[in-house]
Design an enzyme around this catalytic site. Structure first.
Site, PDB file in Angstrom:
ATOM      1  N   GLY A 121      44.378  49.107  42.123  1.00  0.00           N
ATOM      2  CA  GLY A 121      44.508  48.033  41.143  1.00  0.00           C
ATOM      3  C   GLY A 121      43.403  48.101  40.099  1.00  0.00           C
ATOM      4  O   GLY A 121      42.585  49.017  40.096  1.00  0.00           O
ATOM      5  N   VAL A 122      43.393  47.112  39.222  1.00  0.00           N
ATOM      6  CA  VAL A 122      42.383  47.085  38.167  1.00  0.00           C
ATOM      7  C   VAL A 122      41.073  46.528  38.735  1.00  0.00           C
ATOM      8  O   VAL A 122      41.102  45.693  39.610  1.00  0.00           O
ATOM      9  CB  VAL A 122      42.865  46.161  37.030  1.00  0.00           C
ATOM     10  CG1 VAL A 122      41.787  45.950  35.989  1.00  0.00           C
ATOM     11  CG2 VAL A 122      44.103  46.753  36.377  1.00  0.00           C
ATOM     12  N   ASP A 147      36.516  46.706  39.551  1.00  0.00           N
ATOM     13  CA  ASP A 147      35.368  47.492  39.973  1.00  0.00           C
ATOM     14  C   ASP A 147      35.608  48.264  41.270  1.00  0.00           C
ATOM     15  O   ASP A 147      35.139  49.385  41.425  1.00  0.00           O
ATOM     16  CB  ASP A 147      34.152  46.574  40.160  1.00  0.00           C
ATOM     17  CG  ASP A 147      33.625  46.121  38.809  1.00  0.00           C
ATOM     18  OD1 ASP A 147      33.960  46.769  37.795  1.00  0.00           O
ATOM     19  OD2 ASP A 147      32.896  45.115  38.770  1.00  0.00           O
ATOM     20  N   VAL A 148      36.336  47.637  42.213  1.00  0.00           N
ATOM     21  CA  VAL A 148      36.539  48.333  43.487  1.00  0.00           C
ATOM     22  C   VAL A 148      37.382  49.590  43.269  1.00  0.00           C
ATOM     23  O   VAL A 148      37.065  50.667  43.778  1.00  0.00           O
ATOM     24  CB  VAL A 148      37.209  47.408  44.528  1.00  0.00           C
ATOM     25  CG1 VAL A 148      37.593  48.186  45.768  1.00  0.00           C
ATOM     26  CG2 VAL A 148      36.278  46.269  44.901  1.00  0.00           C
ATOM     27  N   GLU A 159      49.500  51.790  38.457  1.00  0.00           N
ATOM     28  CA  GLU A 159      50.053  51.095  37.287  1.00  0.00           C
ATOM     29  C   GLU A 159      49.135  51.193  36.087  1.00  0.00           C
ATOM     30  O   GLU A 159      49.570  51.082  34.955  1.00  0.00           O
ATOM     31  CB  GLU A 159      50.376  49.645  37.622  1.00  0.00           C
ATOM     32  CG  GLU A 159      49.217  48.877  38.166  1.00  0.00           C
ATOM     33  CD  GLU A 159      49.634  47.557  38.770  1.00  0.00           C
ATOM     34  OE1 GLU A 159      50.807  47.189  38.701  1.00  0.00           O
ATOM     35  OE2 GLU A 159      48.748  46.893  39.325  1.00  0.00           O
ATOM     36  N   ASN A 202      44.997  34.938  38.000  1.00  0.00           N
ATOM     37  CA  ASN A 202      45.654  35.827  37.023  1.00  0.00           C
ATOM     38  C   ASN A 202      47.162  35.947  37.280  1.00  0.00           C
ATOM     39  O   ASN A 202      47.961  35.879  36.367  1.00  0.00           O
ATOM     40  CB  ASN A 202      45.067  37.238  37.097  1.00  0.00           C
ATOM     41  CG  ASN A 202      43.572  37.249  36.833  1.00  0.00           C
ATOM     42  OD1 ASN A 202      43.091  36.535  35.977  1.00  0.00           O
ATOM     43  ND2 ASN A 202      42.854  38.068  37.574  1.00  0.00           N
ATOM     44  N   GLY A 238      50.960  43.815  39.912  1.00  0.00           N
ATOM     45  CA  GLY A 238      51.716  44.826  40.659  1.00  0.00           C
ATOM     46  C   GLY A 238      51.281  44.918  42.103  1.00  0.00           C
ATOM     47  O   GLY A 238      51.777  45.771  42.851  1.00  0.00           O
TER      48      GLY A 238
HETATM   49  O1  0RQ Z   1      34.800  34.483  39.443  1.00  0.00           O
HETATM   50  O2  0RQ Z   1      35.006  35.313  37.140  1.00  0.00           O
HETATM   51  O3  0RQ Z   1      34.002  33.064  37.603  1.00  0.00           O
HETATM   52  O4  0RQ Z   1      32.795  35.169  38.239  1.00  0.00           O
HETATM   53  O5  0RQ Z   1      37.127  35.308  41.232  1.00  0.00           O
HETATM   54  O6  0RQ Z   1      36.396  37.994  41.311  1.00  0.00           O
HETATM   55  O7  0RQ Z   1      35.018  39.545  42.688  1.00  0.00           O
HETATM   56  O8  0RQ Z   1      34.914  39.654  40.138  1.00  0.00           O
HETATM   57  O9  0RQ Z   1      36.923  40.445  41.475  1.00  0.00           O
HETATM   58  O10 0RQ Z   1      37.604  40.869  39.045  1.00  0.00           O
HETATM   59  O11 0RQ Z   1      38.398  42.288  41.000  1.00  0.00           O
HETATM   60  O12 0RQ Z   1      39.230  39.958  40.658  1.00  0.00           O
HETATM   61  C1  0RQ Z   1      41.853  39.028  43.072  1.00  0.00           C
HETATM   62  C2  0RQ Z   1      41.227  37.910  40.948  1.00  0.00           C
HETATM   63  C3  0RQ Z   1      39.826  39.741  41.898  1.00  0.00           C
HETATM   64  C4  0RQ Z   1      42.042  40.282  40.866  1.00  0.00           C
HETATM   65  C5  0RQ Z   1      41.260  39.223  41.709  1.00  0.00           C
HETATM   66  C6  0RQ Z   1      36.124  34.595  41.971  1.00  0.00           C
HETATM   67  C7  0RQ Z   1      34.861  35.359  41.668  1.00  0.00           C
HETATM   68  C8  0RQ Z   1      35.043  35.664  40.197  1.00  0.00           C
HETATM   69  C9  0RQ Z   1      36.876  37.434  40.141  1.00  0.00           C
HETATM   70  P1  0RQ Z   1      34.086  34.501  38.007  1.00  0.00           P
HETATM   71  P2  0RQ Z   1      35.718  39.434  41.360  1.00  0.00           P
HETATM   72  P3  0RQ Z   1      38.031  40.988  40.450  1.00  0.00           P
HETATM   73  C10 0RQ Z   1      46.485  45.292  38.980  1.00  0.00           C
HETATM   74  C11 0RQ Z   1      46.936  44.713  40.290  1.00  0.00           C
HETATM   75  C12 0RQ Z   1      45.779  40.174  41.694  1.00  0.00           C
HETATM   76  C13 0RQ Z   1      46.610  41.102  40.849  1.00  0.00           C
HETATM   77  C14 0RQ Z   1      46.445  42.546  41.143  1.00  0.00           C
HETATM   78  C15 0RQ Z   1      43.512  39.929  40.726  1.00  0.00           C
HETATM   79  C16 0RQ Z   1      36.530  35.939  40.104  1.00  0.00           C
HETATM   80  O13 0RQ Z   1      41.929  41.533  41.488  1.00  0.00           O
HETATM   81  O14 0RQ Z   1      43.888  39.179  39.840  1.00  0.00           O
HETATM   82  O15 0RQ Z   1      45.871  42.973  42.119  1.00  0.00           O
HETATM   83  N1  0RQ Z   1      44.362  40.462  41.639  1.00  0.00           N
HETATM   84  N2  0RQ Z   1      46.976  43.299  40.253  1.00  0.00           N
HETATM   85  O16 0RQ Z   1      33.726  34.582  41.938  1.00  0.00           O
HETATM   86  C17 0RQ Z   1      37.306  31.355  44.698  1.00  0.00           C
HETATM   87  C18 0RQ Z   1      37.597  33.009  46.329  1.00  0.00           C
HETATM   88  C19 0RQ Z   1      37.172  33.986  45.369  1.00  0.00           C
HETATM   89  C20 0RQ Z   1      36.849  33.520  44.086  1.00  0.00           C
HETATM   90  C21 0RQ Z   1      36.606  35.693  44.164  1.00  0.00           C
HETATM   91  N3  0RQ Z   1      37.920  33.363  47.558  1.00  0.00           N
HETATM   92  N4  0RQ Z   1      37.655  31.731  45.941  1.00  0.00           N
HETATM   93  N5  0RQ Z   1      36.927  32.221  43.742  1.00  0.00           N
HETATM   94  N6  0RQ Z   1      36.498  34.617  43.377  1.00  0.00           N
HETATM   95  N7  0RQ Z   1      36.996  35.319  45.394  1.00  0.00           N
HETATM   96  C22 0RQ Z   1      46.691  44.495  37.688  1.00  0.00           C
HETATM   97  C23 0RQ Z   1      48.063  44.571  37.055  1.00  0.00           C
HETATM   98  O17 0RQ Z   1      49.015  44.352  37.673  1.00  0.00           O
HETATM   99  C24 0RQ Z   1      48.141  44.915  35.582  1.00  0.00           C
END
Ligand code: 0RQ
Length: 496
Positions: free
Chosen positions: A261-262, A264-265, A287, A377, A381
């Protein structure tokens, strides 16, 4: 610009943004290109200008996935959006969706084009699409993404084209456009290897539907990738160790393609490939293509990289554009219904890596709704790949918000991926392969290996009381299942 419009009759359609945008009025369904990149910019700017001058109107906006500041940011800030589908990642838009000021519905990205073709999203009034060229026969060559654009162009009553002057014409040839059949009489999608090309290098378009063409010098907002931090690197390292071990034991073929996915990880996992001698020749069936893929291509480690879009930093984009003829041999951009097709993902046996907000002790995952209610968000995918991958990883740092939130909870506050779709749960603390474990064994392993030490006792206390008081296959104390979330909402910390 005329050299980019090789179908001469369409050169008469070159116009200015105000004339082009006059086709969009209150209530228009606007279907735009764009899947993290490749979205139109001139028309949204013109619509925002009209709104700022006092015109009162709202539109329904449908894209491929997330776009950039110039679409979701600008249109939300000017209050122009009634409906928005699908995945988005803009902060202002997110706020308005959560305030119920913008209507939004989350969907698996692979399904959308077919829904549009079947008429489920209403009339495709206007398609607004970014392109690098129009071919001699009047077909469209998209820019850095494909998304749902082939279907939007096919079904639109009117088409507005933003002809990018900043994306090189060398992009022509990178796309592979194939529109599959619709239910109920679907034939197989004839894609058997990551590198297969099954369609045409352009989007078929009826030039008679084109009402306006704009010259655009605007660029996509670029992704910003930091060098991966300790937590993403630790997660990436564990995934590669695990897969390497499975492959060495002959439990997993060495040639399976990868999806990440998109974020840092994903970037961290891919950058780990660079240092790893075991993974010498990798296929990516994903994707989105990110910066690290260019490095891997340079190192000769990529056999083929297939996706629906390229999400690059500014530096990587310059590098890609400079040597596009070399990179183009390895990269294929497809419609999202092909890049994310459950049929193809399952056939190829994709190794899928996606990110969770939170996972529960039994392996159910929430990727989309903070504290159960607030949209982040969208599922994007991730569901297409997690459910259908040959091996599906769900990753998350073990804590969020400086430790006030545990990413491992008794019960997730919203379910996007059930235990039946998630094979392996990974945090920086450890990894659990759930495939041959009972739910109780999963819970015990997840608490021990994936939860942060600060939360292990709390989780263990919940689980052991659930086992003794309620029992069953997946023991839960229903009155307490969301106690972690409730505590956070009341005190700002999940810890007692
Ligand atoms: O908050 O932005 O206020 O700092 O969520 O978290 O750790 O920076 O991680 O940017 O990789 O996002 C799941 C949202 C992770 C993303 C998700 C808070 C955290 C931070 C972001 P801030 P991180 P990421 C490809 C595939 C679903 C869609 C997908 C996502 C913000 O990966 O949208 O995978 N995935 N698509 O502090 C409350 C929790 C939290 C939390 C993290 N448990 N409760 N807040 N945060 N965990 C895309 C396409 O399909 C095009």
């Amino acid at each position: 610009m005329k050299d980019r419009i090789r179908y001469a009759p369409l050169r008469d359609k070159i116009t200015d943004p105000a004339t082009a945008a006059a086709h969009i009025v209150d209530g228009t369904n606007v279907f735009i290109s764009g899947f993290t990149a490749g979205y139109p910019k001139m028309i949204p700017m013109e619509l925002a200008r009209r709104a700022e001058q006092g015109e009162n109107f709202k539109i329904n906006i449908y894209a491929g996935a997330s776009t950039g500041e110039l679409v979701d940011g600008l249109l939300s800030n000017t209050d122009l959006v009634n409906w928005r589908r699908p995945y988005m990642s803009d902060r202002t838009m997110r706020k308005k969706i959560n305030n119920n000021e913008i209507l939004f519905k989350d969907d698996h990205l692979s399904r959308l084009s077919s829904l549009v073709r079947c008429g489920d999203w209403g009339a495709v009034d206007v398609a607004v699409v970014e392109a690098v060229a129009i071919t001699e026969k009047g077909h469209l060559v998209p820019t850095m993404s494909v998304g749902n654009t082939p279907t939007y162009v096919k079904h639109a009553d009117k088409i507005i084209i933003e002809m990018s002057q900043s994306d090189p014409q060398g992009l022509e040839g990178i796309h592979d456009i194939f529109i599959p059949e619709d239910p109920p009489y679907r034939m197989p999608i004839p894609l058997y290897r990551t590198a297969d090309r099954i369609g045409k290098p352009f989007i078929e378009m009826n030039p008679d539907k084109v009402v306006a063409i704009l010259e655009s010098g605007e660029k996509d907002t670029c992704a910003v990738f930091q060098s991966p931090g300790e937590i993403p690197l630790r997660i990436g390292e564990q995934i590669l160790d695990f897969v390497r071990h499975e492959m060495k034991q002959d439990r997993l073929p060495k040639t399976l393609p990868w999806q990440a996915g998109v974020g840092d990880v994903s970037n961290a996992v891919l950058s780990r490939f660079m240092e790893d001698d075991f993974f010498q020749s990798v296929d990516l069936y994903s994707e989105v293509i990110q910066d690290s893929v260019l490095d891997l291509i340079d190192m000769g480690k990529i056999r083929a990289a297939s996706a629906s879009a390229m999400t690059l930093s500014e530096k990587a984009r310059d590098r890609f554009f400079k040597e596009i003829y070399r990179y183009r041999e390895k990269i294929i951009l497809r419609p999202v219904e092909i890049s994310n097709s459950p049929e193809v993902i399952r056939r190829l046996g994709v190794i899928a890596i996606n990110t969770a907000l939170e996972a529960d002790i039994y392996g159910h995952v929430n990727s989309t709704h903070v504290m159960g209610s607030q949209l982040m968000n969208g599922i994007g995918g991730s569901g297409d790949f997690e459910r259908n991958g040959a091996l599906s990883f769900m990753v998350t740092p073990s804590m969020a918000k400086n430790g006030a939130i545990s990413a491992i909870v008794p019960m997730v506050s919203h379910v996007d991926h059930s235990e039946h779709s998630v094979d392996v749960i990974v945090t920086e603390q450890g990894l659990v392969d759930t495939r041959n474990l009972t739910p109780r064994q999963v819970a015990e392993a997840v608490i021990k290996k994936c939860a942060h030490p600060d939360y292990r006792d709390l989780l263990w206390d919940y689980y052991s009381r659930a086992v003794h008081k309620v029992g069953g296959h997946e023991p839960h104390l229903l009155g307490e299942a969301f106690s972690f979330h409730q505590r956070f909402m009341e005190t700002g910390d999940m810890k007692i």
